[in-house]
Scaffold this active site. Structure first.
Site, PDB file in Angstrom:
ATOM      1  N   ASP A  15      -0.193  -4.011  -7.027  1.00  0.00           N
ATOM      2  CA  ASP A  15      -0.397  -2.590  -7.326  1.00  0.00           C
ATOM      3  C   ASP A  15      -1.886  -2.257  -7.429  1.00  0.00           C
ATOM      4  OD1 ASP A  15       0.369  -0.001  -7.865  1.00  0.00           O
ATOM      5  OD2 ASP A  15       0.726  -0.355  -9.998  1.00  0.00           O
ATOM      6  N   GLY A  16      -2.219  -1.029  -7.070  1.00  0.00           N
ATOM      7  CA  GLY A  16      -3.585  -0.547  -7.288  1.00  0.00           C
ATOM      8  C   GLY A  16      -4.388  -0.329  -6.011  1.00  0.00           C
ATOM      9  N   ASN A  17      -3.753  -0.489  -4.860  1.00  0.00           N
ATOM     10  CA  ASN A  17      -4.489  -0.284  -3.595  1.00  0.00           C
ATOM     11  C   ASN A  17      -5.045   1.128  -3.499  1.00  0.00           C
ATOM     12  OD1 ASN A  17      -3.727  -2.816  -2.792  1.00  0.00           O
ATOM     13  ND2 ASN A  17      -2.024  -2.119  -1.515  1.00  0.00           N
ATOM     14  N   SER A  60       8.537  -1.132  -1.687  1.00  0.00           N
ATOM     15  CA  SER A  60       9.764  -0.993  -2.479  1.00  0.00           C
ATOM     16  C   SER A  60      10.645   0.069  -1.828  1.00  0.00           C
ATOM     17  CB  SER A  60       9.427  -0.581  -3.916  1.00  0.00           C
ATOM     18  OG  SER A  60       8.963   0.751  -3.943  1.00  0.00           O
ATOM     19  N   GLU A  62      11.728   2.564  -3.274  1.00  0.00           N
ATOM     20  CA  GLU A  62      11.205   3.844  -3.764  1.00  0.00           C
ATOM     21  C   GLU A  62       9.953   4.267  -2.979  1.00  0.00           C
ATOM     22  OE1 GLU A  62      12.039   1.225  -5.730  1.00  0.00           O
ATOM     23  OE2 GLU A  62      13.885   2.073  -6.574  1.00  0.00           O
ATOM     24  N   ASN A  63       9.185   3.292  -2.502  1.00  0.00           N
ATOM     25  CA  ASN A  63       7.973   3.643  -1.727  1.00  0.00           C
ATOM     26  C   ASN A  63       8.323   4.440  -0.476  1.00  0.00           C
ATOM     27  OD1 ASN A  63       6.295   0.424  -2.285  1.00  0.00           O
ATOM     28  ND2 ASN A  63       6.156   2.317  -3.455  1.00  0.00           N
ATOM     29  N   ARG A  66       7.355   8.064  -0.239  1.00  0.00           N
ATOM     30  CA  ARG A  66       5.941   8.499  -0.205  1.00  0.00           C
ATOM     31  C   ARG A  66       5.712   9.442   0.976  1.00  0.00           C
ATOM     32  NH1 ARG A  66       1.823   3.937  -2.564  1.00  0.00           N
ATOM     33  NH2 ARG A  66       3.025   3.613  -4.450  1.00  0.00           N
ATOM     34  N   ARG A 176       1.442  -8.913 -11.977  1.00  0.00           N
ATOM     35  CA  ARG A 176       1.287  -7.526 -11.536  1.00  0.00           C
ATOM     36  C   ARG A 176      -0.159  -7.091 -11.766  1.00  0.00           C
ATOM     37  NH1 ARG A 176       5.003  -2.271 -11.879  1.00  0.00           N
ATOM     38  NH2 ARG A 176       3.512  -0.854 -10.945  1.00  0.00           N
TER      39      ARG A 176
END
Ligand code: FPP
Length: 231
Positions: A15-17, A60, A62-63, A66, A176
């Site tokens: 995470d965090g890109n 994911s 969920e992604n 986007r 994570r």
């Protein structure tokens, strides 16, 4: 790195890109490009240290909601790293496997993903699971339906064989990055006794040394699996 107890299976929530890119006044896609390069670097280091299985959360379920523009950019990255840049993956000399439902991805990506899976299928020293359109709740529901369809009851062990990680040991350590402290629908069944490690660093800046620190931290933990004595 100090002499330590190595995890067999390490999983990463990368995470965090987006935030990493934004802080540099660059588009989010710039962060994802840096992210995939870092994924190769960090996973390669994990295998060099002796980790046998690495699982990365690349997309994911969920992604998929986007904005189209960001998804197209992620798809282009998959197209590239499973296509003309696939040597970056195959040169790790580990078996590449995919977890998740790739049938919703563009067909050319599905084909190249399966080619990489096939090309690396002979490697036995390491395994890299790449999660694409993966969600743990969906995985669990599909497993329940598979059991129901066969009209059989399952126990905790036989249920695991219906998950996409069938036959694999659970992750010992889940890392994570990005400062958030949650699992975000990642390996929920398998994570029951995983050790969790959260780093404030954004994924593109999570270094080999950071990985070693996470493993050293893991090594110092007393895993009791609900029992009273250490391993
Ligand atoms: C989360 O960061 C990261 C993703 C949604 C994508 C991760 C994908 C890669 C690193 C590339 C994988 C590529 C291949 C070929 C397997 P975010 O963008 O949600 O970060 P933010 O929380 O800062 O917005």
């Amino acid at each position: 790195m100090k002499r330590i107890k190595l995890p067999t299976h390490v999983a990463f929530i990368m995470d965090g890109n987006g935030r990493w890119a934004r802080r540099r006044f660059r588009p989010r896609a710039f962060g994802h490009r840096a992210g995939v390069q870092n994924m190769i670097k960090v996973c390669s280091h994990a295998f060099k240290l002796g980790v046998r299985i690495v699982t990365v959360y690349a997309l994911s379920s969920e992604n998929l909601s986007r904005p189209k523009e960001e998804l197209d950019e992620l798809f282009d990255l998959f197209r590239s790293y499973f296509g003309k840049k696939r040597d970056r993956l195959t040169e790790l000399e580990v078996k590449v496997n995919v977890l998740g439902d790739i049938s919703v991805l563009p067909e050319d990506i599905q084909e190249s993903v399966l080619e990489v899976v096939q090309e690396t299928s002979g490697y036995t020293d390491g395994l890299m699971n790449i999660c694409l359109n993966y969600g743990a709740r969906g995985e669990i529901v599909r497993a329940v339906n598979a059991a129901v369809a066969c009209g059989r009851f399952v126990d905790e062990t036989s249920f695991k064989d219906l998950l996409s990680t069938a036959g694999l040991p659970d992750p010992d350590l889940i890392i994570r990055t990005g400062g958030e402290v949650r699992l975000s629908n990642f390996l929920l069944y398998q994570a029951a006794y995983s050790e969790l490690y959260f780093s404030k660093k954004m994924w593109p800046e999570f270094s080999k040394r950071d990985l070693e620190r996470a493993i050293e931290n893991y090594s110092a933990r007393d895993r009791r699996f609900g029992n009273v004595k250490g391993e």
